[in-house]
Write a protein that holds these residues in place. Sequence first.
Motif, PDB file in Angstrom:
ATOM      1  N   PRO A  90      -2.435   1.297  -9.060  1.00 16.73           N
ATOM      2  CA  PRO A  90      -2.018   0.603  -7.952  1.00 16.73           C
ATOM      3  C   PRO A  90      -2.510   1.411  -6.734  1.00 16.73           C
ATOM      4  CG  PRO A  90      -0.296   0.516  -9.295  1.00 16.73           C
ATOM      5  CD  PRO A  90      -1.189   1.613 -10.196  1.00 16.73           C
ATOM      6  N   MET A  91      -2.581   2.527  -6.652  1.00 19.69           N
ATOM      7  CA  MET A  91      -3.075   3.528  -5.526  1.00 19.69           C
ATOM      8  C   MET A  91      -4.395   3.089  -5.171  1.00 19.69           C
ATOM      9  SD  MET A  91      -4.858   6.193  -4.386  1.00 19.69           S
ATOM     10  CE  MET A  91      -4.744   7.258  -5.959  1.00 19.69           C
ATOM     11  N   PHE A  92      -5.408   3.178  -6.352  1.00 16.67           N
ATOM     12  CA  PHE A  92      -6.538   2.878  -6.103  1.00 16.67           C
ATOM     13  C   PHE A  92      -7.061   1.416  -5.688  1.00 16.67           C
ATOM     14  CE2 PHE A  92      -7.305   6.401  -8.877  1.00 16.67           C
ATOM     15  CZ  PHE A  92      -8.378   7.169  -8.350  1.00 16.67           C
ATOM     16  N   LEU A  93      -5.946   0.425  -6.169  1.00 14.10           N
ATOM     17  CA  LEU A  93      -6.195  -0.946  -5.752  1.00 14.10           C
ATOM     18  C   LEU A  93      -5.662  -1.286  -4.397  1.00 14.10           C
ATOM     19  CD1 LEU A  93      -5.531  -2.403  -9.167  1.00 14.10           C
ATOM     20  CD2 LEU A  93      -7.828  -2.352  -8.241  1.00 14.10           C
ATOM     21  N   PHE A  94      -4.525  -0.781  -4.151  1.00 16.14           N
ATOM     22  CA  PHE A  94      -3.845  -1.184  -2.909  1.00 16.14           C
ATOM     23  C   PHE A  94      -3.615  -0.590  -1.673  1.00 16.14           C
ATOM     24  CE2 PHE A  94      -2.086  -3.570  -6.878  1.00 16.14           C
ATOM     25  CZ  PHE A  94      -2.724  -4.515  -6.588  1.00 16.14           C
ATOM     26  N   THR A  95      -3.684   0.941  -1.885  1.00 14.93           N
ATOM     27  CA  THR A  95      -3.473   1.675  -0.723  1.00 14.93           C
ATOM     28  C   THR A  95      -4.532   1.920   0.197  1.00 14.93           C
ATOM     29  OG1 THR A  95      -1.860   3.045  -2.101  1.00 14.93           O
ATOM     30  CG2 THR A  95      -2.682   4.258  -0.091  1.00 14.93           C
ATOM     31  N   PRO A  96      -4.608   1.412   1.325  1.00 20.63           N
ATOM     32  CA  PRO A  96      -5.675   1.819   2.127  1.00 20.63           C
ATOM     33  C   PRO A  96      -6.011   2.978   2.297  1.00 20.63           C
ATOM     34  CG  PRO A  96      -3.629   1.392   3.667  1.00 20.63           C
ATOM     35  CD  PRO A  96      -3.436   1.294   2.151  1.00 20.63           C
ATOM     36  N   ASP A  97      -7.523   3.100   2.352  1.00 20.97           N
ATOM     37  CA  ASP A  97      -8.320   4.556   2.596  1.00 20.97           C
ATOM     38  C   ASP A  97      -8.829   4.514   3.994  1.00 20.97           C
ATOM     39  OD1 ASP A  97      -9.242   6.964   2.091  1.00 20.97           O
ATOM     40  OD2 ASP A  97     -10.362   6.552   0.334  1.00 20.97           O
ATOM     41  N   LEU A 143      -2.168   9.108 -20.582  1.00 16.92           N
ATOM     42  CA  LEU A 143      -2.107   7.542 -20.726  1.00 16.92           C
ATOM     43  C   LEU A 143      -1.301   7.064 -19.712  1.00 16.92           C
ATOM     44  CD1 LEU A 143      -2.174   6.942 -24.394  1.00 16.92           C
ATOM     45  CD2 LEU A 143      -4.009   6.356 -22.946  1.00 16.92           C
ATOM     46  N   TRP A 144      -0.140   7.582 -19.217  1.00 13.79           N
ATOM     47  CA  TRP A 144       0.784   7.325 -18.186  1.00 13.79           C
ATOM     48  C   TRP A 144       0.232   7.588 -16.942  1.00 13.79           C
ATOM     49  CZ3 TRP A 144       6.368   6.049 -18.413  1.00 13.79           C
ATOM     50  CH2 TRP A 144       6.697   6.182 -17.323  1.00 13.79           C
ATOM     51  N   TYR A 145      -0.601   8.483 -16.705  1.00 13.92           N
ATOM     52  CA  TYR A 145      -1.182   8.499 -15.484  1.00 13.92           C
ATOM     53  C   TYR A 145      -2.323   7.657 -15.208  1.00 13.92           C
ATOM     54  CZ  TYR A 145      -3.998  10.806 -11.722  1.00 13.92           C
ATOM     55  OH  TYR A 145      -4.535  11.337 -10.475  1.00 13.92           O
ATOM     56  N   MET A 146      -3.126   7.371 -16.140  1.00 11.59           N
ATOM     57  CA  MET A 146      -4.213   6.349 -16.136  1.00 11.59           C
ATOM     58  C   MET A 146      -3.479   4.989 -15.511  1.00 11.59           C
ATOM     59  SD  MET A 146      -6.397   7.377 -19.544  1.00 11.59           S
ATOM     60  CE  MET A 146      -7.307   6.031 -19.514  1.00 11.59           C
ATOM     61  N   VAL A 147      -2.286   4.655 -16.330  1.00 14.53           N
ATOM     62  CA  VAL A 147      -1.913   3.140 -15.941  1.00 14.53           C
ATOM     63  C   VAL A 147      -1.283   3.110 -14.627  1.00 14.53           C
ATOM     64  CG1 VAL A 147       0.034   1.626 -16.556  1.00 14.53           C
ATOM     65  CG2 VAL A 147      -1.410   2.590 -18.378  1.00 14.53           C
ATOM     66  N   PHE A 148      -0.494   4.391 -14.358  1.00 16.02           N
ATOM     67  CA  PHE A 148       0.506   4.270 -12.742  1.00 16.02           C
ATOM     68  C   PHE A 148      -0.219   4.626 -11.658  1.00 16.02           C
ATOM     69  CE2 PHE A 148       3.745   3.980 -16.312  1.00 16.02           C
ATOM     70  CZ  PHE A 148       4.263   2.921 -15.939  1.00 16.02           C
ATOM     71  N   PHE A 179       1.617   7.297  -7.075  1.00 16.11           N
ATOM     72  CA  PHE A 179       1.015   8.511  -7.635  1.00 16.11           C
ATOM     73  C   PHE A 179       1.930   9.531  -8.084  1.00 16.11           C
ATOM     74  CE2 PHE A 179      -1.141  12.732  -7.043  1.00 16.11           C
ATOM     75  CZ  PHE A 179      -2.323  12.482  -7.586  1.00 16.11           C
ATOM     76  N   ASP A 180       2.896   9.821  -7.255  1.00 13.34           N
ATOM     77  CA  ASP A 180       4.112  10.871  -7.589  1.00 13.34           C
ATOM     78  C   ASP A 180       4.515  10.361  -8.911  1.00 13.34           C
ATOM     79  OD1 ASP A 180       3.301  12.623  -5.473  1.00 13.34           O
ATOM     80  OD2 ASP A 180       5.109  12.130  -4.481  1.00 13.34           O
ATOM     81  N   GLY A 231       0.818  -1.237  -0.008  1.00  7.33           N
ATOM     82  CA  GLY A 231       0.209  -0.097  -0.087  1.00  7.33           C
ATOM     83  C   GLY A 231       0.912   1.277   0.114  1.00  7.33           C
ATOM     84  N   ILE A 232       2.126   1.235   0.819  1.00  5.18           N
ATOM     85  CA  ILE A 232       2.813   2.314   0.685  1.00  5.18           C
ATOM     86  C   ILE A 232       3.447   2.730  -0.586  1.00  5.18           C
ATOM     87  CG2 ILE A 232       4.679   3.164   1.705  1.00  5.18           C
ATOM     88  CD1 ILE A 232       4.397   1.765   4.382  1.00  5.18           C
TER      89      ILE A 232
END
Length: 465
Positions: free
Chosen positions: A215-222, A207-212, A20-21, A13-14
């Motif tokens: 993982p933040m949406f999928l694995f970083t806890p909210d 496109l670069w932003y959409m791909v990378f 994101f950056d 998650g980290i």
Amino acid sequence: MVDTQERRAPRRGIWSWMLFDWAQQPFHTLIITFVFAPYFASTVAGDAARGQELWGYATGVGGLLIALSSPILGAIADATGPRKPWILFFSVLGVIGCFLLWRAVPGMEEIGPILFFIALAVFGMEFAAVFNNAMMPDLVPRAELGRLSGSAWGLGYLGGLSTLVLVLGFMSASPESGRTLLGFEPIFGLDPAMREGDRAAGPFTALWYMVFVLPMFLFTPDIARRTSARGAVRRGLSQLGRTLRSLPSQRSYFSFLLSSMFYRDALNALYTFGGIYAAGVLGWSIIQIGIFGILANLTGAAGAWFGGRLDQRFGPRFVVAIAAVILTACCVLVISTTQTEVLFVTVAADGGSSLPDIVFYCAGGLIGAAGGAIQAASRTLLVDQVERERVTEAFGLYALSGKATTFIGPLTIALATGFFASEALGLSSQDAQRLGVTPVIALFLLGLFLLPMVKSRHQGEADED
């Protein structure tokens, strides 16, 4: 009192949050600084000084919209809890704005829509970062925030560097030679004469932003939803009102917001107009500006990483102060450099010396390193000012102060450039550009003046508030 409870997200998650950056930095590298901005100023707008002025207005409007709305939306987000829905919404806006930059053809007569797309891209991408930054304090203990922020910024710079190499090496070609920086013909049949490689920076960034960012949406806890969204606007506005009323009495927090407003405004202006300045004053090509960008991103990654370690050892305020001093000196160096002068001293009356180019490259390297360090440390220093439950609101106010940066800096440069370019003064376009950037120095100095009143909680230092 800042919540110092020890908590840590899973490693996956980290790292996903840090990506994101990596996903977003190409927007600043390709669009705002090194490829699209100088292309727009020199080729779409036609005249470099006029292009600098229009770019200032477009990015300034996008920043102004963020400034007016981010504290309110941040307070509402804190009242409800999760940040990812907000990131998704603003990411969509930013991606759309970037895609539509492809329509900026050379010498086009109707520039209005392109200015709107620029403002939309700034609004969406920068707002997504507000809510992503607010997730940071829930990922690691306070003692590790500096290193986390610095490492994420460093990773972002490497992302910007990677995309810059890809665009300059395989997409953006010189109209004269038809070859890219690496000597290739542009991929996908991109037409150098129509500057399609430079225009493609927009869709490529999207496109670069959409791909990378996935993982933040999928694995970083909210964080969990705190309450029903119903009534969140009223609760958020009520909390924001209390914060604003008490803010002047919170000396450290208030001073930080003001200080960061000025020094981040100055830094954003350097990033935004650095490539435009190099194209107009030094006569650099997009390829030369791209090399400048590669250097700045390399030093930016190193500066952010090293600054994160200094942050962990000496605290974020120390890092911010040292970086601001370096950036002020670099700004003076940039403004004093032309094709014939360095530090306002003539080195070659005919412009045949390479010394101005070398000096500008060196200044760019230092700006990259100090800029990476100051931005990473600023995130940590902000977290030190508030309780964990109010951190999204704090980053909203941070965006307000910073976007009073995003619009004050570009707009003052636009107004100054327009003033010095007026026929009544009789200055050349190059001199108008040089003098138009001078407000940046004053902004850095104002930020440094307020910084001593800001407190840090590095190694348990107590806040006066």
